[in-house]
Design a protein around this motif. Structure first.
Motif, PDB file in Angstrom:
ATOM      1  N   VAL A 326       0.958  -1.246  -0.010  1.00  0.00           N
ATOM      2  CA  VAL A 326       0.152   0.096   0.180  1.00  0.00           C
ATOM      3  C   VAL A 326       0.970   1.142  -0.087  1.00  0.00           C
ATOM      4  CG1 VAL A 326      -1.654   1.403   1.365  1.00  0.00           C
ATOM      5  CG2 VAL A 326      -1.878  -1.154   0.933  1.00  0.00           C
ATOM      6  N   ARG A 327       1.762   1.293   0.647  1.00  0.00           N
ATOM      7  CA  ARG A 327       3.024   2.343   0.927  1.00  0.00           C
ATOM      8  C   ARG A 327       3.440   2.673  -0.381  1.00  0.00           C
ATOM      9  NH1 ARG A 327       8.655   1.139   3.297  1.00  0.00           N
ATOM     10  NH2 ARG A 327       8.854   0.657   1.205  1.00  0.00           N
ATOM     11  N   ASP A 328       3.783   1.495  -1.141  1.00  0.00           N
ATOM     12  CA  ASP A 328       4.481   1.951  -2.337  1.00  0.00           C
ATOM     13  C   ASP A 328       3.676   2.212  -3.502  1.00  0.00           C
ATOM     14  OD1 ASP A 328       6.697   1.339  -1.027  1.00  0.00           O
ATOM     15  OD2 ASP A 328       7.226  -0.799  -1.758  1.00  0.00           O
ATOM     16  N   HIS A 329       2.579   1.761  -3.464  1.00  0.00           N
ATOM     17  CA  HIS A 329       1.697   1.531  -4.886  1.00  0.00           C
ATOM     18  C   HIS A 329       0.375   2.502  -4.568  1.00  0.00           C
ATOM     19  CE1 HIS A 329       4.023  -1.353  -6.639  1.00  0.00           C
ATOM     20  NE2 HIS A 329       4.051  -2.306  -5.626  1.00  0.00           N
ATOM     21  N   LEU A 330       0.169   3.068  -3.613  1.00  0.00           N
ATOM     22  CA  LEU A 330      -0.925   3.791  -3.405  1.00  0.00           C
ATOM     23  C   LEU A 330      -0.484   5.259  -2.506  1.00  0.00           C
ATOM     24  CD1 LEU A 330      -3.935   1.607  -1.631  1.00  0.00           C
ATOM     25  CD2 LEU A 330      -3.547   2.406  -4.150  1.00  0.00           C
ATOM     26  N   ALA A 331       0.439   5.253  -1.974  1.00  0.00           N
ATOM     27  CA  ALA A 331       0.995   6.454  -1.054  1.00  0.00           C
ATOM     28  C   ALA A 331       1.772   6.938  -1.960  1.00  0.00           C
ATOM     29  CB  ALA A 331       1.306   6.141   0.311  1.00  0.00           C
ATOM     30  N   VAL A 332       3.025   6.194  -2.021  1.00  0.00           N
ATOM     31  CA  VAL A 332       4.241   6.795  -2.629  1.00  0.00           C
ATOM     32  C   VAL A 332       3.852   7.113  -4.276  1.00  0.00           C
ATOM     33  CG1 VAL A 332       6.437   6.374  -3.704  1.00  0.00           C
ATOM     34  CG2 VAL A 332       5.783   5.668  -1.410  1.00  0.00           C
ATOM     35  N   ASP A 333       3.095   6.093  -4.942  1.00  0.00           N
ATOM     36  CA  ASP A 333       2.643   6.859  -6.347  1.00  0.00           C
ATOM     37  C   ASP A 333       1.949   8.070  -6.280  1.00  0.00           C
ATOM     38  OD1 ASP A 333       3.973   4.540  -7.483  1.00  0.00           O
ATOM     39  OD2 ASP A 333       2.236   3.318  -7.734  1.00  0.00           O
TER      40      ASP A 333
END
Length: 532
Positions: A326-333
């Motif tokens: 979630v961090r890499d693909h929802l938040a960071v993106d």
């Protein structure tokens, strides 16, 4: 107790090595810690490998760092112990060199091999050859029932790399390879030996079983000696000491796998003490006094580090990894797109700093995530329904569903799965109203509260929960050195930092969602098979 006894504990996991320097005395004090990361190599055919030199470089880097941070000279380290990821397969030659990249616990390539040995025959129980199943259960108390078990990785190498296989001297788990690298000695602890499922675990008969080795085609010459967690395997060799920045001859103890040593480091030292772990992977473990096996739910008890104790284990492939996704693909993106539109450098975002923001967002989002559910099966599942093809689902997305609800649904989904495993486990053992929560996930207060609300249990989070495995390894050193008379002496030293009580008003909602959560697997398993 000696207030100046220092030991090193290595926690070698899926994403990195955490090296912790402990002072052992009237308290168990972490003096310094350092994490050195390394990659996981995932192949298109379901493989998951790592590289031994990247493990070793991480050990060397982090060891020198903690000695510097802690101000302790190499001569001040009295013992070393490892807590490592389990169910790996490392084959080495006569010189102790790894012949290929280790196949770690996530590696699921060996489907043909498990089919050949276990899935054939006229009479089968839960899809397993009845003779092989009943005989293995009688002797070991379990069975290598998934393609990810080390036994089938051993055969995968034998089938796919026959020339290499002729040079195999010993077959080891992750911890055992690192101890070999440190000492030049090949040995395995009972927990890792047990999960080969060619090791006799019956009391008074412990040892490699010739009949099972014949049944499953294992060359007994490839099997190392078995030592206890608190046994000294050997002293640190001159070469290893030089590379690590330590003193040669420093005792290296047998240690244990992450499941068995996290049980100790969580303070679960009495019978039926139970803990939940959320790291990259996850599990529920109860400390029990005899062998248990539940084939229907893919759970079994393995030999623990405490003599006479077993750890009744339900495993989950991806736990904290779901939040990282979630961090890499929802938040960071999302943040990266915003920064790019503003002409700013998206690469400047530190993903690690997002965890605090994500936790705050979850805390501000009402429980139940707007009836959005998430299934945390990003790399298949083990217990209570073994299925390598299962995958994650966001279920019940509506027009008003936002990213905050999606993030909260991920945390709740991991908690739902832990409840599923807990309840399956407690069909065999007494229910525990209080459960310890450890691993990196337990650093999140909101996740602790979610775990309490979803499971309906009192949740105890220990101090430094992310280091519970390393704490267990430090206790192994203490008992092995004679500083502690027994493992039970460590219980008062492992402190509870905070206790969380379930909010009873949320129970009806979470009970309803939990019922739907379990049904999602049942309704979708054939679709997973079609797609994956």
């Amino acid at each position: 107790m000696d207030q100046e006894t220092h030991v090193l504990a290595f926690d070698v996991g899926t994403t990195g090595c955490k090296t912790c320097l402990y002072r052992i005395g009237e308290t168990l004090t972490q003096v310094a810690s350092e994490v050195a990361e390394y990659p996981l190599y995932v192949t298109e055919d379901g493989g998951a490998e790592q590289r031994v030199e990247e493990w070793w470089d991480a050990l060397c880097q982090s060891t020198r760092s903690v000695l510097s941070k802690g101000g302790v000279p190499p001569s001040g380290i009295r013992g070393i112990s490892f807590c490592c990821q389990m169910q790996g397969s490392v084959v080495v030659d006569r010189h102790g060199d790894a012949l290929r990249n280790p196949m770690v616990y996530l590696d699921g390539r060996a489907t043909e091999q498990i089919d050949r040995y276990l899935r054939r025959g006229l009479f089968r129980i839960s899809g397993i050859n009845a003779f092989a199943l009943l005989n293995t259960l009688r002797i070991t108390g379990g069975v290598a029932a998934t393609a990810k078990d080390p036994l089938w990785k051993y055969h995968w190498v034998k089938d796919h790399e026959p020339d290499l296989f002729t040079r195999v001297h010993k077959w080891l788990d992750v911890k055992d390879y690192l101890i070999l690298r440190c000492t030049g000695e090949c040995a395995m602890t009972p927990d890792s030996a047990h999960i080969t499922f060619v090791y006799d675990t019956r009391r008074g008969k412990e040892g490699w079983h010739p009949g099972l080795c014949r049944t499953f085609g294992v060359d007994m010459a490839h099997l190392p000696k078995v030592v206890g967690a608190t046994d000294v395997v050997g002293g640190l060799s001159e070469r290893a000491a030089r590379e690590l920045g330590l003193c040669s001859g420093t005792p290296v103890f047998g240690g244990g796998g992450d499941v068995t040593l996290t049980t100790i480091g969580s303070g679960c030292l009495d019978l039926y003490d139970t803990h939940i772990y959320v790291g990259t992977s996850g599990w529920v473990v109860s400390n029990v006094g005899k062998r248990y096996v539940d084939i229907a739910h893919f759970m079994a008890a393995i030999l623990g580090a405490i003599p006479g104790h077993y750890n009744y284990v339900a495993e989950q492939e991806t736990s904290g990894a779901c939040l990282q996704w979630v961090r890499d693909h929802l938040a960071v993106d999302a943040i990266g797109v915003y920064l790019k539109e503003k002409g700013m450098d998206a690469e400047s975002v530190d993903p690690a700093e997002l965890y605090a923001l994500m936790n705050r967002a979850v805390d501000e989002t009402p429980p139940g995530a707007g009836n959005l559910l998430f299934t945390p099966w990003l790399h298949g599942n083990r217990a209570p329904k073994e299925d390598t093809r299962a995958r994650g689902i966001f279920f019940n997305i509506g027009m008003n569903t936002g990213k905050r609800q999606m993030i909260r649904a991920v945390l709740e989904g991991v908690a739902f799965h832990k409840r599923w495993m807990l309840e399956a486990m407690e069909s065999r053992i007494p229910k525990q109203e209080t459960v310890r929560f450890v691993g990196g996930g337990a650093r999140s207060e909101v996740w602790c509260q979610i775990m309490s609300d979803v499971t309906g249990r009192r949740i105890e989070a220990v101090s430094q929960p992310q280091d519970s495995g390393a704490a267990g390894a430090a206790v192994v050193c203490a008992v092995g050195l004679g500083i502690m008379p027994s493992f039970s002496a460590a219980k008062p030293l492992i402190k509870v930092a905070k206790t969380y009580e379930p909010q009873v008003e949320l129970k009806p909602m979470y009970d309803r969602q939990f019922k739907v959560f379990k049904t999602l697997y049942k309704k979708n398993r054939t679709l997973f098979k079609t797609l994956n």
